[in-house]
Scaffold this motif. Sequence first.
Motif, PDB file in Angstrom:
ATOM      1  N   LEU A  73      40.425 -64.240 -32.046  1.00 42.49           N
ATOM      2  CA  LEU A  73      40.961 -65.113 -30.998  1.00 42.49           C
ATOM      3  C   LEU A  73      42.270 -64.573 -30.443  1.00 42.49           C
ATOM      4  O   LEU A  73      42.497 -64.599 -29.228  1.00 42.49           O
ATOM      5  CB  LEU A  73      41.153 -66.529 -31.544  1.00 42.49           C
ATOM      6  N   MET A  74      43.122 -64.053 -31.316  1.00 46.54           N
ATOM      7  CA  MET A  74      44.386 -63.472 -30.857  1.00 46.54           C
ATOM      8  C   MET A  74      44.119 -62.256 -29.976  1.00 46.54           C
ATOM      9  O   MET A  74      44.747 -62.095 -28.927  1.00 46.54           O
ATOM     10  CB  MET A  74      45.254 -63.074 -32.051  1.00 46.54           C
ATOM     11  N   TYR A 105      51.414 -73.656 -19.025  1.00 46.31           N
ATOM     12  CA  TYR A 105      51.562 -72.973 -20.310  1.00 46.31           C
ATOM     13  C   TYR A 105      52.601 -73.690 -21.170  1.00 46.31           C
ATOM     14  O   TYR A 105      52.380 -73.948 -22.354  1.00 46.31           O
ATOM     15  CB  TYR A 105      51.961 -71.518 -20.052  1.00 46.31           C
ATOM     16  N   ALA A 150      43.276 -61.201 -22.371  1.00 47.72           N
ATOM     17  CA  ALA A 150      43.374 -62.071 -21.196  1.00 47.72           C
ATOM     18  C   ALA A 150      44.773 -62.004 -20.587  1.00 47.72           C
ATOM     19  O   ALA A 150      44.926 -61.982 -19.360  1.00 47.72           O
ATOM     20  CB  ALA A 150      43.019 -63.507 -21.576  1.00 47.72           C
ATOM     21  N   VAL A 151      45.794 -61.963 -21.426  1.00 43.69           N
ATOM     22  CA  VAL A 151      47.172 -61.858 -20.941  1.00 43.69           C
ATOM     23  C   VAL A 151      47.364 -60.542 -20.193  1.00 43.69           C
ATOM     24  O   VAL A 151      47.937 -60.517 -19.097  1.00 43.69           O
ATOM     25  CB  VAL A 151      48.178 -61.980 -22.107  1.00 43.69           C
ATOM     26  N   GLN A 182      41.438 -61.661 -28.185  1.00 46.49           N
ATOM     27  CA  GLN A 182      40.884 -62.124 -26.911  1.00 46.49           C
ATOM     28  C   GLN A 182      42.001 -62.659 -26.016  1.00 46.49           C
ATOM     29  O   GLN A 182      42.026 -62.397 -24.815  1.00 46.49           O
ATOM     30  CB  GLN A 182      39.825 -63.197 -27.145  1.00 46.49           C
ATOM     31  N   TRP A 183      42.936 -63.382 -26.604  1.00 48.90           N
ATOM     32  CA  TRP A 183      44.070 -63.905 -25.840  1.00 48.90           C
ATOM     33  C   TRP A 183      44.922 -62.760 -25.294  1.00 48.90           C
ATOM     34  O   TRP A 183      45.315 -62.773 -24.124  1.00 48.90           O
ATOM     35  CB  TRP A 183      44.907 -64.837 -26.723  1.00 48.90           C
TER      36      TRP A 183
END
Length: 99
Positions: A28-29, A79, A35-36, A31-32
Amino acid sequence: LEPWLSIDWSAQPDWEWESAANDSPLALMNQWLEAVELSRSITNTAIAVGGIEQLAKRKWPNNESPSLRWIILHMIEEYARHNGHADLLREFVDGETGE
């Protein structure tokens, strides 16, 4: 953008709420972080090409378009709001509060 383009939303309308249930925190990290990086790249290109005052291609229902500046500020607000939600959840779990 993947994985969202490949989702059959009619078959899985709640995919975004259920998709991470079996993913590891590391996945998950990552993937984040991807995306960032993609977001930064798209934003930097948009600023370089049209400047921060350029208008979005998609219009609001009132037929107006927000500027890139407005979009970026809105994303910062969203955010921050969600970080605040996470902070409240953490505080509920462990009782720790910020300064």
